[in-house]
Design a protein around this motif. Sequence first.
Motif, PDB file in Angstrom:
ATOM      1  N   TRP A 141       0.888  -1.346  -0.088  1.00 32.99           N
ATOM      2  CA  TRP A 141       0.103  -0.038  -0.006  1.00 32.99           C
ATOM      3  C   TRP A 141       1.026   1.328   0.011  1.00 32.99           C
ATOM      4  O   TRP A 141       1.937   1.288   0.703  1.00 32.99           O
ATOM      5  CB  TRP A 141      -0.869   0.226   1.401  1.00 32.99           C
ATOM      6  N   ILE A 142       0.252   2.336  -0.534  1.00 33.51           N
ATOM      7  CA  ILE A 142       0.903   3.639  -0.649  1.00 33.51           C
ATOM      8  C   ILE A 142      -0.231   4.696  -0.228  1.00 33.51           C
ATOM      9  O   ILE A 142      -1.136   4.680  -0.805  1.00 33.51           O
ATOM     10  CB  ILE A 142       1.693   3.870  -1.988  1.00 33.51           C
ATOM     11  N   ASP A 143       0.234   5.699   0.645  1.00 36.43           N
ATOM     12  CA  ASP A 143      -0.769   6.640   0.967  1.00 36.43           C
ATOM     13  C   ASP A 143      -0.695   7.464  -0.110  1.00 36.43           C
ATOM     14  O   ASP A 143       0.207   8.092  -0.625  1.00 36.43           O
ATOM     15  CB  ASP A 143      -0.412   7.288   2.315  1.00 36.43           C
ATOM     16  N   ALA A 144      -1.785   8.448  -0.372  1.00 36.54           N
ATOM     17  CA  ALA A 144      -1.809   9.517  -1.281  1.00 36.54           C
ATOM     18  C   ALA A 144      -0.645  10.534  -1.054  1.00 36.54           C
ATOM     19  O   ALA A 144       0.091  10.928  -1.960  1.00 36.54           O
ATOM     20  CB  ALA A 144      -3.120   9.793  -1.585  1.00 36.54           C
ATOM     21  N   ALA A 145      -0.593  10.768   0.061  1.00 38.75           N
ATOM     22  CA  ALA A 145       0.201  11.836   0.493  1.00 38.75           C
ATOM     23  C   ALA A 145       1.805  11.522   0.142  1.00 38.75           C
ATOM     24  O   ALA A 145       2.716  12.460   0.058  1.00 38.75           O
ATOM     25  CB  ALA A 145       0.390  11.914   2.306  1.00 38.75           C
ATOM     26  N   ALA A 146       2.193   9.972   0.157  1.00 37.46           N
ATOM     27  CA  ALA A 146       3.298   9.587  -0.109  1.00 37.46           C
ATOM     28  C   ALA A 146       3.613   9.538  -1.935  1.00 37.46           C
ATOM     29  O   ALA A 146       4.653   9.000  -2.093  1.00 37.46           O
ATOM     30  CB  ALA A 146       3.652   8.195   0.470  1.00 37.46           C
ATOM     31  N   VAL A 147       2.633   9.689  -2.550  1.00 39.03           N
ATOM     32  CA  VAL A 147       2.925   9.352  -4.127  1.00 39.03           C
ATOM     33  C   VAL A 147       4.145  10.288  -4.488  1.00 39.03           C
ATOM     34  O   VAL A 147       4.096  11.614  -4.487  1.00 39.03           O
ATOM     35  CB  VAL A 147       1.438   9.462  -4.640  1.00 39.03           C
ATOM     36  N   PRO A 265      11.575 -10.171  -8.533  1.00 38.88           N
ATOM     37  CA  PRO A 265      12.416  -9.173  -7.900  1.00 38.88           C
ATOM     38  C   PRO A 265      12.150  -7.766  -8.615  1.00 38.88           C
ATOM     39  O   PRO A 265      12.373  -6.643  -8.083  1.00 38.88           O
ATOM     40  CB  PRO A 265      13.521  -9.772  -7.735  1.00 38.88           C
ATOM     41  N   PRO A 266      12.271  -7.782  -9.983  1.00 34.35           N
ATOM     42  CA  PRO A 266      12.149  -6.330 -10.625  1.00 34.35           C
ATOM     43  C   PRO A 266      10.852  -5.794 -10.407  1.00 34.35           C
ATOM     44  O   PRO A 266      11.329  -4.555  -9.886  1.00 34.35           O
ATOM     45  CB  PRO A 266      12.487  -6.852 -12.041  1.00 34.35           C
ATOM     46  N   LEU A 272       8.821  -1.079  -4.284  1.00 34.04           N
ATOM     47  CA  LEU A 272       9.248  -0.563  -2.989  1.00 34.04           C
ATOM     48  C   LEU A 272       9.784   0.846  -3.062  1.00 34.04           C
ATOM     49  O   LEU A 272       9.905   1.508  -2.411  1.00 34.04           O
ATOM     50  CB  LEU A 272      10.295  -1.696  -2.672  1.00 34.04           C
ATOM     51  N   ASP A 273      10.598   0.815  -4.193  1.00 32.48           N
ATOM     52  CA  ASP A 273      11.343   2.178  -4.565  1.00 32.48           C
ATOM     53  C   ASP A 273      10.320   3.445  -4.941  1.00 32.48           C
ATOM     54  O   ASP A 273      10.723   4.644  -4.124  1.00 32.48           O
ATOM     55  CB  ASP A 273      12.433   2.109  -5.715  1.00 32.48           C
ATOM     56  N   VAL A 274       9.134   3.185  -5.400  1.00 35.49           N
ATOM     57  CA  VAL A 274       8.082   4.173  -5.391  1.00 35.49           C
ATOM     58  C   VAL A 274       7.539   4.539  -4.145  1.00 35.49           C
ATOM     59  O   VAL A 274       7.364   5.695  -4.144  1.00 35.49           O
ATOM     60  CB  VAL A 274       7.376   3.583  -6.651  1.00 35.49           C
ATOM     61  N   GLY A 275       7.609   3.495  -3.360  1.00 29.98           N
ATOM     62  CA  GLY A 275       6.908   3.735  -2.068  1.00 29.98           C
ATOM     63  C   GLY A 275       6.166   3.065  -1.503  1.00 29.98           C
ATOM     64  O   GLY A 275       5.591   3.213  -0.227  1.00 29.98           O
TER      65      GLY A 275
END
Length: 294
Positions: A141-147, A265-266, A272-275
């Motif tokens: 998951w990613i929060d909108a604030a972390a995009v 893995p890619p 993960l790198d995107v957040g």
Amino acid sequence: MGAAVERHLSGIDAVVATTELLQRNRAMHPTAGMYEAADFQWWWRSPRRTDEYPQLFWFDDDGPVAAAIATAWGEATALDPLLLPDADDDWAESVVGRGLEHAAAHGIGHVELEAVPDGPVERALLRNGFTPGDGGYVEGWIDAAAVPAVSPIADGYSLHRRTDRTDRPHHYIRRSGADVEARLLQTSLYSPDRDLLVEDDEGDAVASGLFWFDPVTQTGLVEPMRTEDDHQRKGLARHLLTSGLALLAHAGAERVKICWSPDNPPAASLYLDVGFVPDRRTRMFAGPTGCVPG
């Protein structure tokens, strides 16, 4: 929960009821359960032998409270017990058992199931003699604030929405069949504005991603994401993903979900790198329903 009434629905009516159930689930908890309503709407993209299968639902006065959904994937059949977050082990046992019985009664002899570790569905499967096998997916998951900001696109490529390319066949036809666009348009959450593709300088679609927004739950889902083999390692997936996440945040998504295989893995590295933050990994089960072949 009061007494729930069993009902059978098929086709797009089953997709609508599943959507209502999963939206109800998400209203009760921001991340509980393995699926979003958009998952099942994406699965509707291609005709399947289970389209007319009488899917099993339970309703109370407010709508669907549980289901056991059978979905054909080639020769295999998946069975997905769907429960609300407050379901206890006895109710899970009833839904799983009735789902297996119902599948057997309709000639489905073997099913594959996915479950959250240590959850009520997994415990019900274990009590019914199922054992975990290989597979499963990581849910992030990613929060909108972390995009993050939209990454640049490589030279020789361009990003487009499906709404820009209605003069040509849909880019998912090759993998999902000629009916893909018509069937997606039958669903309530598909938006051509968030159906993205990357083209090379010859106008061929070489990467794509579908970004679903559920205005009822303010939840986004990324499903699917793909870059053709000859165009990988050029940053196209990152540009596609960050562009889609920006669209979801603009639409009002408070959080966005994506799933990936641990054997990729890619993809894991990119997400993960995107957040995206991993929340859990599901487990796979498979076994007989009790159906005796005729």
